[in-house]
Design an enzyme around this catalytic site. Structure first.
Site, short mmCIF file in Angstrom:
data_model
loop_
_atom_site.label_atom_id
_atom_site.label_comp_id
_atom_site.label_asym_id
_atom_site.label_seq_id
_atom_site.Cartn_x
_atom_site.Cartn_y
_atom_site.Cartn_z
N GLY A 255 3.00 -0.20 -2.27
CA GLY A 255 3.36 -0.83 -1.00
C GLY A 255 3.11 -2.34 -0.95
O GLY A 255 3.96 -3.11 -0.52
N ALA A 256 1.95 -2.76 -1.42
CA ALA A 256 1.59 -4.18 -1.30
C ALA A 256 1.89 -4.96 -2.58
O ALA A 256 1.54 -6.13 -2.70
CB ALA A 256 0.11 -4.30 -0.97
N GLU B 30 -6.04 8.93 -6.20
CA GLU B 30 -5.28 7.86 -6.84
C GLU B 30 -6.02 7.40 -8.08
O GLU B 30 -7.10 6.84 -7.97
CB GLU B 30 -5.06 6.71 -5.85
CG GLU B 30 -4.16 7.15 -4.71
CD GLU B 30 -3.59 6.02 -3.85
OE1 GLU B 30 -3.93 4.85 -4.10
OE2 GLU B 30 -2.82 6.32 -2.94
N ILE C 46 2.04 -3.18 10.38
CA ILE C 46 3.11 -2.62 9.55
C ILE C 46 4.11 -1.84 10.40
O ILE C 46 5.32 -2.06 10.32
CB ILE C 46 2.53 -1.73 8.42
CG1 ILE C 46 1.64 -2.59 7.50
CG2 ILE C 46 3.65 -1.08 7.60
CD1 ILE C 46 0.79 -1.81 6.52
N ASP D 275 4.13 7.10 -0.91
CA ASP D 275 3.64 6.03 -1.79
C ASP D 275 2.13 6.17 -1.99
O ASP D 275 1.56 5.48 -2.81
CB ASP D 275 3.96 4.67 -1.14
CG ASP D 275 3.53 3.50 -2.03
OD1 ASP D 275 3.84 3.54 -3.24
OD2 ASP D 275 2.89 2.56 -1.53
N HIS E 45 1.60 4.06 -5.16
CA HIS E 45 0.94 3.15 -4.22
C HIS E 45 1.30 1.68 -4.50
O HIS E 45 0.42 0.85 -4.79
CB HIS E 45 -0.59 3.35 -4.25
CG HIS E 45 -1.26 2.84 -3.00
ND1 HIS E 45 -2.50 3.25 -2.57
CD2 HIS E 45 -0.85 1.93 -2.06
CE1 HIS E 45 -2.82 2.63 -1.46
NE2 HIS E 45 -1.84 1.81 -1.12
C1 3PG Z 1 -3.33 -1.75 1.81
O1 3PG Z 1 -4.06 -1.02 2.46
O2 3PG Z 1 -3.44 -3.00 1.82
C2 3PG Z 1 -2.23 -1.15 0.99
O3 3PG Z 1 -2.25 0.24 1.06
C3 3PG Z 1 -2.26 -1.60 -0.45
O4 3PG Z 1 -3.42 -1.25 -1.11
P1 3PG Z 1 -3.74 -1.98 -2.52
O5 3PG Z 1 -4.08 -3.39 -2.17
O6 3PG Z 1 -4.91 -1.28 -3.08
O7 3PG Z 1 -2.53 -1.92 -3.36
#
Ligand code: 3PG
Length: 312
Positions: free
Chosen positions: A285-286, A262, A150, A257, A283
């Site tokens: 991000g993905a 969580e 990343i 994020d 959170h």
């Molecule tokens: C990861 O570590 O892949 C990212 O932080 C996303 O996490 P998540 O798949 O639980 O959304």
């Protein structure tokens, strides 16, 4: 062979594995005691970041051969306990890297132009054109902490937008060549990076070594009016130090994020999230369609390969 999926995964993930002859069971949002009870039936377990695979679950997994993380971070899995039992732990950081890197860029630009506040202000029918004077990323110095999948993508994207990039990686040998290749400068130490950066963005995995990597001591080295972006894991930053740095003028803006719990639970976490200088997202991000598709395909293939290997 039976695969247990504990966090949401798209249908194509299930289909790829079923087509290869595996039985795929979804048991979402289960307590850790339920997982401990059922895990002995399964050859593999699949999680995202929500489900914790602790040493007692691993211990109870008498048939367990693979723990598969649909994403990058392994901080919710006791990798050491798995290694001791000869259980393979796999992940797909390459599948989510671009999604996280793009969110990081989005958060940086949102901070520099106060986008959430500008949008909110107009929604309230206010025309505050002259209040929202921001900064331009081009020409600013951005410190990228962590140069893995990343971090290195973030550095490349920042350079393409005209920022000066300084990087820090604990493995310094790799850092020098990697950074020079893309046109970034490598810092000799984290302290040097913190001193010279106007924006710092964090891209390290969360481990014992990176716990409170940014803390009450070294946060004071950062420039007054600088910006911090954290899309890695919350605990990489000491929470109390972050709150103090927001109130003493160290930070002009902070984007996060990732959270200490969580979803967040404590009052102080909500105070941080609601702070006027903070942009916080849940959170995500993905969370892109592209990352989900890549994760499904790559993880299903890796998992099938590992299970096949374990069988032979
Ligand atoms: C990861 O570590 O892949 C990212 O932080 C996303 O996490 P998540 O798949 O639980 O959304």
């Amino acid at each position: 062979m039976k695969i247990l999926v504990c966090d949401p995964m798209p249908e194509d993930f299930k289909k790829i594995l079923e087509d290869k002859g595996y039985e795929v069971c979804y048991l979402l949002k289960q307590s850790s005691s339920t997982l401990k009870e059922v895990i002995s039936e399964y050859d593999a377990v699949v999680v995202r970041s929500s489900t914790k695979i602790t040493s007692d679950i691993i211990e109870a997994g008498s048939k367990l051969k693979v723990i598969a993380r649909a994403g990058a971070g392994l901080d919710n899995i006791d990798v050491e306990a798995a290694n001791k039992k000869g259980i393979r732990v796999i992940n797909v950081p390459e599948a989510v890297a671009n999604a996280v890197a793009e969110l990081t860029l989005g958060l940086i630009l949102s901070l520099l132009r106060s986008l959430p506040n500008a949008v909110e202000s107009l929604r309230m029918a206010r025309w505050e054109k002259h209040t929202f004077i921001g900064r331009e990323l081009a020409g600013m110095t951005v410190g990228v902490v962590g140069m893995g999948n990343i971090g290195s993508l973030v550095a490349k994207k920042l350079l393409a937008l005209g920022a000066n990039v300084i990087t820090y990686r604990r493995n310094k040998l790799l850092l020098e060549s990697d950074s020079a290749k893309i046109g970034a400068r490598s810092a000799k130490s984290l302290e040097e990076l913190l001193k010279v950066s106007e924006i710092v963005t964090l891209h390290v995995p969360y481990t014992k070594e990176t716990h409170h990597l940014l803390n009450s001591k070294n946060i004071t080295l950062m420039q007054k009016g600088s910006y911090l972006v954290n899309t890695s894991r919350a605990w990489v930053v000491e929470g109390k130090a972050l709150i103090k740095a927001l109130s003493d003028g160290t930070f002009e803006g902070v984007a996060i994020d990732v959270h200490y719990n969580e979803p967040p639970q404590e009052d102080w976490e909500w105070q941080l999230i609601r702070h006027p200088k903070v942009i916080a997202t849940p959170h995500i991000g993905a969370q892109t369609w592209e990352a989900r598709t890549r994760t499904s395909i790559l993880l299903a293939e890796k998992l099938a390969y590992e299970l096949q290997k374990a069988k032979s």
